[in-house]
Structures are given as structure tokens and as C-alpha cells.
Motif scaffolding. Structure first.
Motif, PDB file in Angstrom:
ATOM      1  N   ALA A   1      92.091  73.579   9.741  1.00 38.02           N
ATOM      2  CA  ALA A   1      93.067  73.597  10.687  1.00 38.02           C
ATOM      3  C   ALA A   1      92.864  74.132  11.883  1.00 38.02           C
ATOM      4  CB  ALA A   1      94.354  74.100  10.282  1.00 38.02           C
ATOM      5  N   VAL A   2      93.395  73.763  13.077  1.00 41.43           N
ATOM      6  CA  VAL A   2      93.161  74.637  14.516  1.00 41.43           C
ATOM      7  C   VAL A   2      94.662  74.408  15.249  1.00 41.43           C
ATOM      8  CG1 VAL A   2      92.422  74.249  16.889  1.00 41.43           C
ATOM      9  CG2 VAL A   2      90.997  73.631  14.836  1.00 41.43           C
ATOM     10  N   GLU A   3      95.103  75.496  15.683  1.00 47.57           N
ATOM     11  CA  GLU A   3      96.396  75.738  16.357  1.00 47.57           C
ATOM     12  C   GLU A   3      96.291  76.117  17.712  1.00 47.57           C
ATOM     13  OE1 GLU A   3      98.355  78.735  14.132  1.00 47.57           O
ATOM     14  OE2 GLU A   3      98.743  77.526  12.478  1.00 47.57           O
ATOM     15  N   VAL A   4      96.926  75.717  18.564  1.00 46.01           N
ATOM     16  CA  VAL A   4      96.746  76.157  19.885  1.00 46.01           C
ATOM     17  C   VAL A   4      98.195  76.737  20.418  1.00 46.01           C
ATOM     18  CG1 VAL A   4      94.767  74.721  20.912  1.00 46.01           C
ATOM     19  CG2 VAL A   4      97.293  73.951  20.866  1.00 46.01           C
ATOM     20  N   ARG A   5      98.241  77.648  21.027  1.00 49.11           N
ATOM     21  CA  ARG A   5      99.574  78.256  21.394  1.00 49.11           C
ATOM     22  C   ARG A   5      99.481  78.920  22.901  1.00 49.11           C
ATOM     23  NH1 ARG A   5     100.260  81.977  16.059  1.00 49.11           N
ATOM     24  NH2 ARG A   5      97.877  82.182  16.836  1.00 49.11           N
ATOM     25  N   ALA A   6     100.585  78.607  23.659  1.00 51.97           N
ATOM     26  CA  ALA A   6     100.703  79.109  25.061  1.00 51.97           C
ATOM     27  C   ALA A   6     102.205  79.234  25.188  1.00 51.97           C
ATOM     28  CB  ALA A   6     100.214  78.191  26.073  1.00 51.97           C
ATOM     29  N   PRO A   7     102.727  79.825  26.115  1.00 55.61           N
ATOM     30  CA  PRO A   7     104.022  80.024  26.342  1.00 55.61           C
ATOM     31  C   PRO A   7     104.740  78.740  26.541  1.00 55.61           C
ATOM     32  CG  PRO A   7     103.135  81.705  27.789  1.00 55.61           C
ATOM     33  CD  PRO A   7     101.855  80.669  27.279  1.00 55.61           C
ATOM     34  N   GLY A   8     105.748  78.326  25.492  1.00 56.76           N
ATOM     35  CA  GLY A   8     106.382  77.272  25.481  1.00 56.76           C
ATOM     36  C   GLY A   8     105.713  76.077  24.639  1.00 56.76           C
ATOM     37  N   LEU A   9     104.589  76.526  24.148  1.00 59.71           N
ATOM     38  CA  LEU A   9     103.674  75.256  23.454  1.00 59.71           C
ATOM     39  C   LEU A   9     103.124  75.735  22.026  1.00 59.71           C
ATOM     40  CD1 LEU A   9     101.931  72.632  23.428  1.00 59.71           C
ATOM     41  CD2 LEU A   9     100.360  73.918  24.416  1.00 59.71           C
ATOM     42  N   THR A  10     103.527  74.929  21.186  1.00 58.49           N
ATOM     43  CA  THR A  10     102.717  75.296  19.765  1.00 58.49           C
ATOM     44  C   THR A  10     102.271  74.015  19.102  1.00 58.49           C
ATOM     45  OG1 THR A  10     103.679  77.346  19.537  1.00 58.49           O
ATOM     46  CG2 THR A  10     102.518  76.329  17.420  1.00 58.49           C
ATOM     47  N   ALA A  11     100.837  73.793  18.903  1.00 55.86           N
ATOM     48  CA  ALA A  11     100.538  72.632  18.293  1.00 55.86           C
ATOM     49  C   ALA A  11      99.416  72.705  17.212  1.00 55.86           C
ATOM     50  CB  ALA A  11      99.892  71.659  19.303  1.00 55.86           C
ATOM     51  N   ARG A  12      99.396  71.841  16.341  1.00 55.20           N
ATOM     52  CA  ARG A  12      98.342  72.248  15.180  1.00 55.20           C
ATOM     53  C   ARG A  12      97.744  70.717  14.755  1.00 55.20           C
ATOM     54  NH1 ARG A  12      97.959  75.770  10.359  1.00 55.20           N
ATOM     55  NH2 ARG A  12      97.348  74.690   8.700  1.00 55.20           N
ATOM     56  N   VAL A  13      96.576  70.860  14.364  1.00 54.76           N
ATOM     57  CA  VAL A  13      95.845  69.771  13.669  1.00 54.76           C
ATOM     58  C   VAL A  13      95.390  70.234  12.447  1.00 54.76           C
ATOM     59  CG1 VAL A  13      93.894  68.164  13.675  1.00 54.76           C
ATOM     60  CG2 VAL A  13      95.461  68.682  15.779  1.00 54.76           C
ATOM     61  N   ASP A  14      95.834  69.743  11.391  1.00 56.48           N
ATOM     62  CA  ASP A  14      95.716  70.295   9.895  1.00 56.48           C
ATOM     63  C   ASP A  14      94.318  69.945   9.436  1.00 56.48           C
ATOM     64  OD1 ASP A  14      98.091  71.597   9.504  1.00 56.48           O
ATOM     65  OD2 ASP A  14      99.146  69.734   9.133  1.00 56.48           O
ATOM     66  N   GLU A  15      93.680  69.127   9.927  1.00 56.93           N
ATOM     67  CA  GLU A  15      92.393  68.686   9.291  1.00 56.93           C
ATOM     68  C   GLU A  15      91.509  67.970  10.046  1.00 56.93           C
ATOM     69  OE1 GLU A  15      90.759  65.871   5.456  1.00 56.93           O
ATOM     70  OE2 GLU A  15      92.659  66.449   5.510  1.00 56.93           O
ATOM     71  N   VAL A  16      90.896  69.150  10.851  1.00 56.27           N
ATOM     72  CA  VAL A  16      89.730  68.822  11.642  1.00 56.27           C
ATOM     73  C   VAL A  16      88.367  68.824  10.853  1.00 56.27           C
ATOM     74  CG1 VAL A  16      88.148  69.641  13.577  1.00 56.27           C
ATOM     75  CG2 VAL A  16      90.629  70.039  13.610  1.00 56.27           C
ATOM     76  N   VAL A  17      87.581  67.733  10.907  1.00 54.53           N
ATOM     77  CA  VAL A  17      86.392  67.785   9.869  1.00 54.53           C
ATOM     78  C   VAL A  17      85.122  68.260  10.843  1.00 54.53           C
ATOM     79  CG1 VAL A  17      84.973  66.308   8.489  1.00 54.53           C
ATOM     80  CG2 VAL A  17      87.526  65.992   8.383  1.00 54.53           C
ATOM     81  N   ALA A  18      84.275  69.052  10.297  1.00 53.77           N
ATOM     82  CA  ALA A  18      83.023  69.354  10.552  1.00 53.77           C
ATOM     83  C   ALA A  18      81.844  69.067   9.752  1.00 53.77           C
ATOM     84  CB  ALA A  18      82.942  70.888  10.941  1.00 53.77           C
ATOM     85  N   TRP A  19      80.983  67.862  10.210  1.00 55.54           N
ATOM     86  CA  TRP A  19      79.992  67.225   9.309  1.00 55.54           C
ATOM     87  C   TRP A  19      78.815  68.071   9.446  1.00 55.54           C
ATOM     88  CZ3 TRP A  19      81.601  63.701   5.706  1.00 55.54           C
ATOM     89  CH2 TRP A  19      82.732  63.191   6.222  1.00 55.54           C
ATOM     90  N   ILE A  20      77.947  68.459   8.362  1.00 55.81           N
ATOM     91  CA  ILE A  20      76.793  69.101   8.505  1.00 55.81           C
ATOM     92  C   ILE A  20      75.754  68.517   9.250  1.00 55.81           C
ATOM     93  CG2 ILE A  20      77.222  70.424   6.554  1.00 55.81           C
ATOM     94  CD1 ILE A  20      75.096  68.474   5.229  1.00 55.81           C
ATOM     95  N   TRP A  21      75.778  67.400   9.452  1.00 54.03           N
ATOM     96  CA  TRP A  21      74.632  66.432  10.085  1.00 54.03           C
ATOM     97  C   TRP A  21      74.796  66.281  11.664  1.00 54.03           C
ATOM     98  CZ3 TRP A  21      77.335  62.312  11.368  1.00 54.03           C
ATOM     99  CH2 TRP A  21      78.597  61.782  10.508  1.00 54.03           C
ATOM    100  N   ASP A  22      76.358  66.635  12.056  1.00 63.56           N
ATOM    101  CA  ASP A  22      76.675  66.474  13.517  1.00 63.56           C
ATOM    102  C   ASP A  22      76.386  67.592  14.282  1.00 63.56           C
ATOM    103  OD1 ASP A  22      77.892  64.923  15.460  1.00 63.56           O
ATOM    104  OD2 ASP A  22      79.860  65.702  14.769  1.00 63.56           O
TER     105      ASP A  22
END
Length: 138
Positions: free
Chosen positions: A29-50
């Protein structure tokens, strides 16, 4: 693992909840935060061949003296993208963009920019990302 902006410590990017179903990928998961902003993606995928985020960051570290223009990286699904610019004084601006469900109705995106010193801070970030993706303690 958290990346904090040197100029504004209330702006950060957090990598968390790493897991893997198989040998070919790592999900997190990746979360970004700043004053007035919080967002999250729960399933970012990193492939070993990429070409992974670590490789992109290593290239930025190698060019610590600077470059012209913008450099870009994204996951295969494009739900996480990073663009990098070099600023005089030896700082790198990383703009982290979350964009899940790109083809679905209700699509959204959120971005924050973290500024880091081109030398030690970028080297440390690269090492932290490498350890996080490998599932190792930094």
C-alpha cells in the motif's frame, strides 16, 4: 517506510502493508499526505521482471549533480507514478501520484511532492525502498 519532504515535514509518502502471493510480485500500500489531503492505494504491484522503483531511484542517485527536465517512472498498472526534477542547490523533487482504477467510473488521482537532498537523503531513500520491496529490515 516514510518519505518526508525536507521543505515541508507535513508532506509525506508512506509505503506499508507489504505482502506477496508468489515469487513474481510484491504488493504493498502507498499513502500520500499533505495538509488537507490523505489518499491511499491498497494494492500497488511490483513485478520482479519489471523496472522497479529502486532502479529508477538508483539512476537519480547516480546523477546527483543534476539533469535537465523531468524523469518519470510508473508501475505497470500505472496506479503509482513518480516524476523527478532537479533543483539548483542539490535538491530533487519527487512527485508521487496515486491513480487507482484508471479505467473505472469514479477514477481519481492524488499527488504530493517531496524535496530531498540529492546526495545522502536520496541514497538513504533508495536503500529504504530496496529493503522494503525485498521484505528486509532497513
Amino acid at each position: 517506510m516514510t518519505v518526508r519532504c525536507k521543505d515541508s515535514p507535513s508532506v509525506d509518502v508512506r509505503f506499508c502493508d507489504r505482502f506477496s502471493f508468489d515469487r513474481d510480485s510484491v504488493r504493498y500500500a502507498v499513502e500520500v499526505r499533505a495538509p488537507g489531503l490523505t489518499a491511499r492505494v491498497d494494492e500497488v504491484v511490483a513485478w520482479i521482471w519489471d523496472s522497479d522503483l529502486t532502479t529508477f531511484l538508483e539512476e537519480l542517485v547516480a546523477d546527483y549533480q543534476g539533469w535537465e527536465g523531468e524523469r518519470n517512472w510508473h508501475t505497470l498498472d500505472r496506479d503509482l507514478a513518480v516524476s523527478a526534477v532537479f533543483r539548483s542547490g542539490g535538491y530533487i523533487g519527487l512527485t508521487w501520484t496515486l491513480r487507482p482504477w484508471r479505467t473505472a467510473a469514479g477514477e481519481w488521482s492524488a499527488s504530493v511532492t517531496t524535496w530531498l537532498e540529492a546526495g545522502e537523503q536520496m541514497s538513504s531513500l533508495t536503500s529504504d525502498v530496496r529493503h522494503f520491496l525485498a521484505g528486509e529490515q532497513a
